[in-house]
Design a protein around this motif. Structure first.
Motif, PDB file in Angstrom:
ATOM      1  N   MET A 123       0.681  -1.172  -0.110  1.00 51.77           N
ATOM      2  CA  MET A 123      -0.099  -0.036  -0.132  1.00 51.77           C
ATOM      3  C   MET A 123       1.042   1.277  -0.101  1.00 51.77           C
ATOM      4  SD  MET A 123      -3.403   0.955   2.253  1.00 51.77           S
ATOM      5  CE  MET A 123      -4.576   0.118   1.240  1.00 51.77           C
ATOM      6  N   ILE A 124       1.851   1.290   0.741  1.00 51.24           N
ATOM      7  CA  ILE A 124       2.926   2.643   0.717  1.00 51.24           C
ATOM      8  C   ILE A 124       3.544   2.598  -0.700  1.00 51.24           C
ATOM      9  CG2 ILE A 124       4.919   3.264   1.705  1.00 51.24           C
ATOM     10  CD1 ILE A 124       4.218   1.916   4.310  1.00 51.24           C
ATOM     11  N   GLU A 125       4.179   1.607  -1.235  1.00 51.14           N
ATOM     12  CA  GLU A 125       4.313   1.566  -2.628  1.00 51.14           C
ATOM     13  C   GLU A 125       3.400   2.245  -3.741  1.00 51.14           C
ATOM     14  OE1 GLU A 125       7.664  -1.894  -3.167  1.00 51.14           O
ATOM     15  OE2 GLU A 125       5.466  -2.383  -3.235  1.00 51.14           O
ATOM     16  N   LYS A 126       2.098   2.015  -3.602  1.00 52.20           N
ATOM     17  CA  LYS A 126       1.139   2.524  -4.302  1.00 52.20           C
ATOM     18  C   LYS A 126       0.953   3.774  -4.061  1.00 52.20           C
ATOM     19  CE  LYS A 126      -1.966  -1.451  -4.677  1.00 52.20           C
ATOM     20  NZ  LYS A 126      -3.366  -2.047  -4.252  1.00 52.20           N
ATOM     21  N   LEU A 127       0.971   4.466  -2.712  1.00 51.18           N
ATOM     22  CA  LEU A 127       0.968   5.711  -2.334  1.00 51.18           C
ATOM     23  C   LEU A 127       2.250   6.591  -2.761  1.00 51.18           C
ATOM     24  CD1 LEU A 127      -0.499   5.569   1.187  1.00 51.18           C
ATOM     25  CD2 LEU A 127      -1.487   6.377  -0.868  1.00 51.18           C
ATOM     26  N   HIS A 238      -7.042   9.035  13.640  1.00 53.24           N
ATOM     27  CA  HIS A 238      -6.601   7.818  13.127  1.00 53.24           C
ATOM     28  C   HIS A 238      -7.631   7.302  11.920  1.00 53.24           C
ATOM     29  CE1 HIS A 238      -5.335   3.762  13.005  1.00 53.24           C
ATOM     30  NE2 HIS A 238      -6.348   3.148  13.517  1.00 53.24           N
ATOM     31  N   HIS A 239      -8.963   7.367  12.103  1.00 56.65           N
ATOM     32  CA  HIS A 239      -9.766   6.682  11.138  1.00 56.65           C
ATOM     33  C   HIS A 239      -9.820   7.916  10.028  1.00 56.65           C
ATOM     34  CE1 HIS A 239     -12.487   4.362  14.074  1.00 56.65           C
ATOM     35  NE2 HIS A 239     -11.274   3.630  13.826  1.00 56.65           N
ATOM     36  N   GLU A 240      -9.555   9.128  10.074  1.00 54.85           N
ATOM     37  CA  GLU A 240      -9.574  10.058   8.987  1.00 54.85           C
ATOM     38  C   GLU A 240      -8.473   9.526   8.342  1.00 54.85           C
ATOM     39  OE1 GLU A 240     -10.957  12.474   6.832  1.00 54.85           O
ATOM     40  OE2 GLU A 240     -11.243  13.313   8.719  1.00 54.85           O
ATOM     41  N   ASN A 241      -7.081   9.330   8.873  1.00 59.03           N
ATOM     42  CA  ASN A 241      -5.946   8.980   8.004  1.00 59.03           C
ATOM     43  C   ASN A 241      -6.062   7.559   7.362  1.00 59.03           C
ATOM     44  OD1 ASN A 241      -4.818  11.185   9.038  1.00 59.03           O
ATOM     45  ND2 ASN A 241      -3.496  10.337  10.689  1.00 59.03           N
ATOM     46  N   GLU A 242      -6.821   6.615   7.916  1.00 59.94           N
ATOM     47  CA  GLU A 242      -6.850   5.203   7.570  1.00 59.94           C
ATOM     48  C   GLU A 242      -7.822   5.586   6.056  1.00 59.94           C
ATOM     49  OE1 GLU A 242      -8.711   2.100   9.388  1.00 59.94           O
ATOM     50  OE2 GLU A 242      -8.336   3.096  11.179  1.00 59.94           O
ATOM     51  N   ALA A 243      -9.091   6.373   6.117  1.00 57.05           N
ATOM     52  CA  ALA A 243      -9.846   6.632   5.082  1.00 57.05           C
ATOM     53  C   ALA A 243      -8.956   7.155   3.940  1.00 57.05           C
ATOM     54  CB  ALA A 243     -10.924   7.594   5.586  1.00 57.05           C
ATOM     55  N   ALA A 244      -8.261   8.299   4.119  1.00 50.86           N
ATOM     56  CA  ALA A 244      -7.461   8.955   3.194  1.00 50.86           C
ATOM     57  C   ALA A 244      -6.379   8.016   2.472  1.00 50.86           C
ATOM     58  CB  ALA A 244      -6.546  10.200   4.075  1.00 50.86           C
ATOM     59  N   GLN A 245      -5.727   7.240   3.212  1.00 51.24           N
ATOM     60  CA  GLN A 245      -4.750   6.283   2.647  1.00 51.24           C
ATOM     61  C   GLN A 245      -5.486   5.318   1.665  1.00 51.24           C
ATOM     62  OE1 GLN A 245      -1.763   5.681   6.647  1.00 51.24           O
ATOM     63  NE2 GLN A 245      -3.707   4.383   6.427  1.00 51.24           N
ATOM     64  N   THR A 246      -6.557   4.767   2.107  1.00 53.44           N
ATOM     65  CA  THR A 246      -7.322   3.839   1.377  1.00 53.44           C
ATOM     66  C   THR A 246      -7.770   4.346   0.052  1.00 53.44           C
ATOM     67  OG1 THR A 246      -7.823   2.375   3.113  1.00 53.44           O
ATOM     68  CG2 THR A 246      -9.396   2.174   1.017  1.00 53.44           C
ATOM     69  N   ARG A 247      -8.425   5.839   0.163  1.00 59.14           N
ATOM     70  CA  ARG A 247      -8.769   6.356  -0.707  1.00 59.14           C
ATOM     71  C   ARG A 247      -7.889   6.751  -2.103  1.00 59.14           C
ATOM     72  NH1 ARG A 247     -11.798   9.723   2.136  1.00 59.14           N
ATOM     73  NH2 ARG A 247      -9.784  11.106   2.448  1.00 59.14           N
TER      74      ARG A 247
END
Length: 467
Positions: A123-127, A238-247
Motif C-alpha cells: 500500500m505504501i508503494e502505491k501511495l 486515526h480513522h481520518e488517516n485510514e480513510a485517506a490512505q485507502t482512498r
C-alpha cells in the motif's frame, strides 16, 4: 436496520454493499499492557452489533486487529529487555482471556501488524507511485495530506482547533503539519524491518488500511467494507488517516458506514493512565464475574459516554439477578422455541441503532410476565419450555444468561465455605441413600442455619446462599 453514521452524524438505514452480507472491522488493542475498561466497552459494543446483525439474518464477517509493533511496545522492550514477540504474545493472550470472560466472541479475522508487513509495504508503494506520499531525508515515508482533496471529509476536524491539533504528532521532515508517517525510518534503538524504502517499521495508521484491503475488502465494489468501528477517540486522526490512505491507494472508499462508541469515565473523569485512574479489566474480574461487568457496560447505549462506578454496577447486577431467578425457577427444564413476539420486540429495539434500553425493557417485561404466569400456573410445561427458549435466545443475542442459575447465586462465597457446604450435601445424600433420615434432616438444618437453601432436583441437589 438503522445505525448512527459518525460521518453523516445521524441515523441512517443500513444498506450493505452486498445484500444480506456485512463486513465489519473494529480497531483492536495495541498489545503492550493489559486491557482496560475502555477496551472492554468498545469490544462489548461491537460484539452486540455483530450478534444483532447475525440475528437479523446477515452473513457477518467480523475483523479485529492487534497492533503488535508500536512506540509503546518498543519502549517496554527497551526498558525491560524482554523480546517484542514475548511482550505482544503475552498481552494478546491476556486481552483475549479478558474478552472471553466478558462474553465477547472471537473475531473471524484477527490480523496482526507484524504478520501484515507485505500488505503494508504494497500500500505504501502505491501511495508513492501515485504521488500521495514522499520520503524525507532520514528515509521516513510520509502521507501527503495536501494531495488528497477529500482529507478531513470524515471527521471535519481540519480546523485549527486546539484539541484536533493536539492529536497530531509534531515531527521534523513533514511538508505539512497534518502529514503522517507511513513508514518510520530506523533509529539506532528501534526495532526495524526490511523494505524497499529502507529499514524501518510501519506507522500506526497504515496498518488498518492495509489489513482491511488484504483480508476483508470486497472485490470490485466501491466500498471495501460495510462498517468500520472503534472508540470515539479514534475518529480523528486515526480513522481520518485510514480513510485517506485507502482512498488514495485504491481509489475506493474504505467503509460505507462509521460507528464509534463513547468514552469511559471513572466517577466522572475520562479514563486515562496519565490521570492515574485506568481500571484494568483483570482487576475488575477479581471482584466481579465477567457477565456482571458485561451487563453493566452493555446496559448503556454504545454512543453515550459511560461513567463507571461500583454503586451503579451493583444496581445493574440486581437487574440481572431477576433473569437468573427466573432461570433458577425453571431449573432442569428443556428449552423450546422462543416466543416470536418477544424476539420481535428485542430485535426491533436493537435494529434501531442498538437501542439497548428498549431491548432490556422487553427482557424485563418478559421476566415479570413469566413469573406472574408461573405463580398462577406452576405446572404449565409448554409455557416453561417457551420461557427457557427465550432465555437461551437472550444468551445468543445479548451474551447474558448463560451460566448455571444456582452457581450464579453462589458467587462471592469463599472456596473453603463452598467445600464445606458441598461436603455436608454429600453426607446428606449418603444418609438419605442409607435411609438415615434423622441424620439427613439434621444436616439440612445445619445448612439452613448457615443460610444455605437446598433444592433436590432430578439433576441432583443444588444450593444457594439465602438473601
Amino acid at each position: 436496520m438503522v445505525i448512527f453514521d459518525s460521518v453523516q452524524k445521524k441515523k441512517v438505514p443500513f444498506e450493505p454493499v452486498r445484500d444480506k452480507e456485512a463486513r465489519v472491522y473494529v480497531c483492536g488493542p495495541t498489545v503492550y499492557d493489559d486491557a482496560h475498561l475502555g477496551h472492554a466497552r468498545s469490544a462489548i459494543a461491537f460484539d452486540l452489533l455483530r450478534r444483532t446483525l447475525v440475528a437479523l439474518g446477515y452473513k457477518v464477517t467480523f475483523a479485529r486487529n492487534f497492533t503488535d509493533i508500536d512506540d509503546k511496545i518498543i519502549k517496554k522492550h527497551l526498558a525491560t529487555g524482554e523480546p517484542i514477540a514475548s511482550i505482544t504474545a503475552r498481552y494478546t493472550e491476556r486481552y483475549l482471556a479478558d474478552m472471553h470472560a466478558l462474553g465477547v466472541l472471537d473475531a473471524d479475522i484477527s490480523p496482526r501488524a507484524t504478520s501484515s508487513l507485505e500488505a503494508i509495504v504494497r500500500m505504501i508503494e502505491k501511495l508513492l507511485e501515485n504521488g500521495c506520499a514522499y520520503r524525507s531525508e532520514d528515509g521516513t515515508v510520509w502521507f501527503d495530506t495536501a494531495k488528497d482533496p477529500d482529507y478531513c471529509s470524515l471527521s471535519h476536524r481540519c480546523g485549527d482547533d486546539e484539541e484536533a491539533l493536539s492529536r497530531i504528532e509534531h515531527e521534523e521532515g513533514k511538508r505539512h503539519p497534518r502529514d503522517f508517517a507511513l513508514w518510520k525510518a530506523c533509529k539506532d534503538e528501534d526495532v526495524c524491518y526490511d523494505s524497499p524504502f529502507g529499514r524501518g517499521r510501519p506507522g500506526w495508521h497504515i496498518e488498518c488500511s492495509a489489513m482491511i484491503d488484504a483480508y476483508l475488502a470486497y472485490e470490485n465494489e466501491p466500498y471495501e467494507i460495510d462498517i468500520h468501528g472503534g472508540g470515539a477517540d479514534l475518529f480523528f486522526p486515526h480513522h481520518e488517516n485510514e480513510a485517506a490512505q485507502t482512498r488514495c491507494a485504491t481509489r475506493r472508499t474504505l467503509a460505507k458506514y462509521w460507528m464509534h462508541n463513547g468514552f469511559v469515565t471513572i466517577d466522572g473523569e475520562k479514563m486515562s493512565k496519565s490521570l492515574g485512574n485506568s481500571f484494568f479489566v483483570k482487576d475488575a474480574l477479581k471482584v466481579y464475574d465477567g457477565e456482571i461487568l458485561r451487563f453493566y457496560l452493555l446496559a448503556t447505549h454504545y454512543r453515550a459516554n459511560f461513567n463507571f462506578n461500583e454503586e451503579d454496577l451493583l444496581a445493574s447486577k440486581k437487574r440481572l439477578d431477576k433473569l437468573y431467578r427466573l432461570k433458577k425457577r425453571l431449573y432442569g427444564g428443556k428449552a423450546g422455541k422462543p416466543e416470536k413476539a418477544f424476539q420481535e420486540a428485542v430485535l426491533e429495539a436493537l435494529a434501531d441503532d442498538l437501542n439497548i434500553s428498549r431491548a432490556l425493557a422487553a427482557v424485563d417485561e418478559m421476566v415479570a410476565k413469566a413469573n406472574e404466569h408461573l405463580d398462577e400456573n406452576p405446572k404449565d410445561k409448554g409455557f416453561k419450555q417457551s420461557v427457557m427458549g427465550n432465555l437461551a435466545w437472550i444468551e445468543t443475542v445479548l451474551g447474558i444468561g448463560g451460566k448455571d442459575a444456582y452457581k450464579w447465586f453462589q458467587m462471592g462465597i469463599s472456596d473453603e465455605e463452598i467445600a464445606r457446604i458441598e461436603d455436608l450435601i454429600d453426607a446428606r445424600s449418603v444418609a438419605k441413600a442409607a435411609k438415615d433420615y434423622e441424620t439427613a434432616d439434621a444436616i439440612r438444618q445445619e445448612l439452613t442455619d448457615m443460610g444455605i437453601q437446598l433444592m433436590d432436583t432430578p439433576q441432583g441437589t443444588v444450593w444457594e446462599k439465602a438473601e
